[in-house]
Scaffold this active site. Sequence first.
Site, PDB file in Angstrom:
ATOM      1  N   SER A  92       0.828  -1.215   0.000  1.00 41.47           N
ATOM      2  CA  SER A  92       0.000   0.000   0.000  1.00 41.47           C
ATOM      3  C   SER A  92       0.857   1.257   0.000  1.00 41.47           C
ATOM      4  CB  SER A  92      -0.938   0.011   1.207  1.00 41.47           C
ATOM      5  OG  SER A  92      -0.211  -0.115   2.411  1.00 41.47           O
ATOM      6  N   ASN A  95      -2.570  -1.772  13.437  1.00 43.06           N
ATOM      7  CA  ASN A  95      -4.021  -1.557  13.400  1.00 43.06           C
ATOM      8  C   ASN A  95      -4.437  -0.269  14.106  1.00 43.06           C
ATOM      9  OD1 ASN A  95      -3.887  -3.957  12.108  1.00 43.06           O
ATOM     10  ND2 ASN A  95      -4.892  -5.176  13.708  1.00 43.06           N
ATOM     11  N   THR A 143     -39.253  25.874 -12.266  1.00 47.18           N
ATOM     12  CA  THR A 143     -39.526  24.528 -11.744  1.00 47.18           C
ATOM     13  C   THR A 143     -39.780  23.690 -12.992  1.00 47.18           C
ATOM     14  OG1 THR A 143     -41.907  24.883 -11.585  1.00 47.18           O
ATOM     15  CG2 THR A 143     -40.610  25.392  -9.611  1.00 47.18           C
ATOM     16  N   HIS A 144     -39.400  22.451 -12.962  1.00 45.75           N
ATOM     17  CA  HIS A 144     -39.539  21.571 -14.143  1.00 45.75           C
ATOM     18  C   HIS A 144     -38.816  22.149 -15.367  1.00 45.75           C
ATOM     19  CE1 HIS A 144     -42.882  19.684 -11.869  1.00 45.75           C
ATOM     20  NE2 HIS A 144     -43.162  20.943 -11.551  1.00 45.75           N
ATOM     21  N   SER A 171     -13.089  24.227 -29.470  1.00 45.84           N
ATOM     22  CA  SER A 171     -13.243  22.952 -30.161  1.00 45.84           C
ATOM     23  C   SER A 171     -12.141  22.821 -31.197  1.00 45.84           C
ATOM     24  CB  SER A 171     -14.610  22.907 -30.837  1.00 45.84           C
ATOM     25  OG  SER A 171     -14.604  21.966 -31.893  1.00 45.84           O
ATOM     26  N   LYS A 175     -16.861  27.512 -31.106  1.00 48.83           N
ATOM     27  CA  LYS A 175     -17.258  26.950 -29.813  1.00 48.83           C
ATOM     28  C   LYS A 175     -16.509  27.542 -28.626  1.00 48.83           C
ATOM     29  CE  LYS A 175     -19.780  23.963 -29.103  1.00 48.83           C
ATOM     30  NZ  LYS A 175     -19.641  22.533 -29.344  1.00 48.83           N
ATOM     31  N   GLU A 226     -18.755  20.838 -16.829  1.00 46.67           N
ATOM     32  CA  GLU A 226     -19.053  19.465 -17.268  1.00 46.67           C
ATOM     33  C   GLU A 226     -18.193  18.445 -16.529  1.00 46.67           C
ATOM     34  OE1 GLU A 226     -19.692  19.269 -21.785  1.00 46.67           O
ATOM     35  OE2 GLU A 226     -18.748  21.202 -21.441  1.00 46.67           O
ATOM     36  N   LYS A 249      -8.269   3.569   1.689  1.00 47.25           N
ATOM     37  CA  LYS A 249      -7.483   4.788   1.495  1.00 47.25           C
ATOM     38  C   LYS A 249      -7.641   5.415   0.120  1.00 47.25           C
ATOM     39  CE  LYS A 249      -4.453   3.098   4.878  1.00 47.25           C
ATOM     40  NZ  LYS A 249      -5.382   1.932   4.878  1.00 47.25           N
TER      41      LYS A 249
HETATM   42  N1  ARG Z   1      -1.410  -1.049   5.349  1.00 45.61           N
HETATM   43  C1  ARG Z   1      -2.369  -1.522   6.309  1.00 45.61           C
HETATM   44  C2  ARG Z   1      -3.700  -0.850   6.084  1.00 45.61           C
HETATM   45  O1  ARG Z   1      -3.708   0.167   5.498  1.00 45.61           O
HETATM   46  C3  ARG Z   1      -1.901  -1.247   7.691  1.00 45.61           C
HETATM   47  C4  ARG Z   1      -2.487  -2.145   8.713  1.00 45.61           C
HETATM   48  C5  ARG Z   1      -1.973  -3.512   8.525  1.00 45.61           C
HETATM   49  N2  ARG Z   1      -2.374  -4.367   9.574  1.00 45.61           N
HETATM   50  C6  ARG Z   1      -2.323  -5.708   9.483  1.00 45.61           C
HETATM   51  N3  ARG Z   1      -2.728  -6.398  10.470  1.00 45.61           N
HETATM   52  N4  ARG Z   1      -1.923  -6.301   8.368  1.00 45.61           N
HETATM   53  O2  ARG Z   1      -4.752  -1.313   6.497  1.00 45.61           O
END
Ligand code: ARG
Length: 454
Positions: A20, A107, A152-153, A274, A280, A287, A322
């Site tokens: 990651s 964690n 409206t509409h 364009s 244009k 958009e 993420k």
């Molecule tokens: N890169 C992991 C995440 O974003 C970090 C936590 C990893 N924890 C684990 N028990 N493998 O979730």
Amino acid sequence: MWKGRFSQPTSQLVQSYGESVSFDWRLYAHDIRGSIAQSKGLLKAGIITADEQAAIEKGLLEIRHEIETGNFEFKESLEDVHMNIESELTRRIGPAGAKLHTARSRNDQVATDVRLYTRDAVDEIVAHIRGLQRALVEAAVRSGSAVVPGYTHLQRGQPVLFAHHLLAYVEMLGRDAERLGDAGRRLNVSPLGSGALAGSTIILDREFMARQLGFSGVTQNSMDAVSDRDFAAEVLFDIALCGVHLSRLSEDVILWCSAEFGFVTLSDAHTTGSSLMPQKKNPDVAELTRGKSGRLIGNLMALLTLLKGLPMTYNRDMQEDKEPLFDSIDTIKAALAVFAEMIAGMEVNEARTRAATSDPMLLATDLADYLVNHGVPFRSAHEVIGKLVAHSIAEKVAFADIPLAKYQEFSPAFATDLFACLNLETALAARKGIGAPSPQNVAAQIERWKGELS
Ligand code: ARG
């Protein structure tokens, strides 16, 4: 990090599948802040010495500097930002570095980092919202007494000041900022010290560490703390709704700058041409924003869907939180910034708005209200004016050109003063109830917003 238990190295495919760091590297500053708080907690609990804490802090700050100046190499083999930073720290300072992860798991670490990151992002998004609100209020001021049909509409309804229409978006954005503020307050509790899922037998002062990080409190259940991503879902919802508001504004802008409406002109700097049709001038920013709002909704759906099947507590699925979060944060910030610029360069074409509001039908409701003021029940008045509208269309005669005697054939309640209510200025000024678009009300709303946004 787990080599003790394993006899085979991780497969190359697993490594690149599971890494990651290519996207979570951007948590580095928050990760380092969290680790410094952790080191202070360890010092307070007597697990490390003051010298060790100082070495950890110094090492982490050096690493942060190197990351910020582009001199740090993140390694995919170290999986994520947390292990990259920790392993580099240990390489540099030795055993003290290896003590940092005491009573901590990735964690609670990642949960802390993402909360810190999201907290900053919320502040930045709110600042961008304020910027767009300011641009809209300024556009409202510039539009002066320009009047447009309210729809409206997508059918012409009643006249409103163009400023009133713009201020409707200022209201929406105001709620967006409030919602993000709420989410920001709720997310501001520290999971640090929750460990993998059950805390630790080594007791750190969690409240002390939370204060180091500017959190207003600590989470109360270690299992919930490591598996809770409600805050991310909330912020993704708030961003998606803000995106929906921008998408609606986009649609209005796109209509307004079409030849059919012609109510506004966008600056050359915020439109594109364009490659084929020389005439244009396209509203691409609007958009694109309308299109990107789809991504914002998608990111919210992605997170909710990934969370719905997860048993307690941390599951690796959660690493997938993420990219949608980062993408939505980046997208909304960019959209708000470019919109603020575009609105600042938007001019109203009063000749076109005047032409559109010269449609006498816009004042049909005012005629019905006239009858009500002369004792006619509204339902009957509505029917009378409906017949007058049909007459006006069939005979191609505007309300103002129908003689009084004709009006009186439709209702004996009509008198010569009816013609006064066929005037646009009078009609607008009469809409003076709270929230309605009389010029006086709109001016007061502009002042209120200027005050709130200053
Ligand atoms: N890169 C992991 C995440 O974003 C970090 C936590 C990893 N924890 C684990 N028990 N493998 O979730």
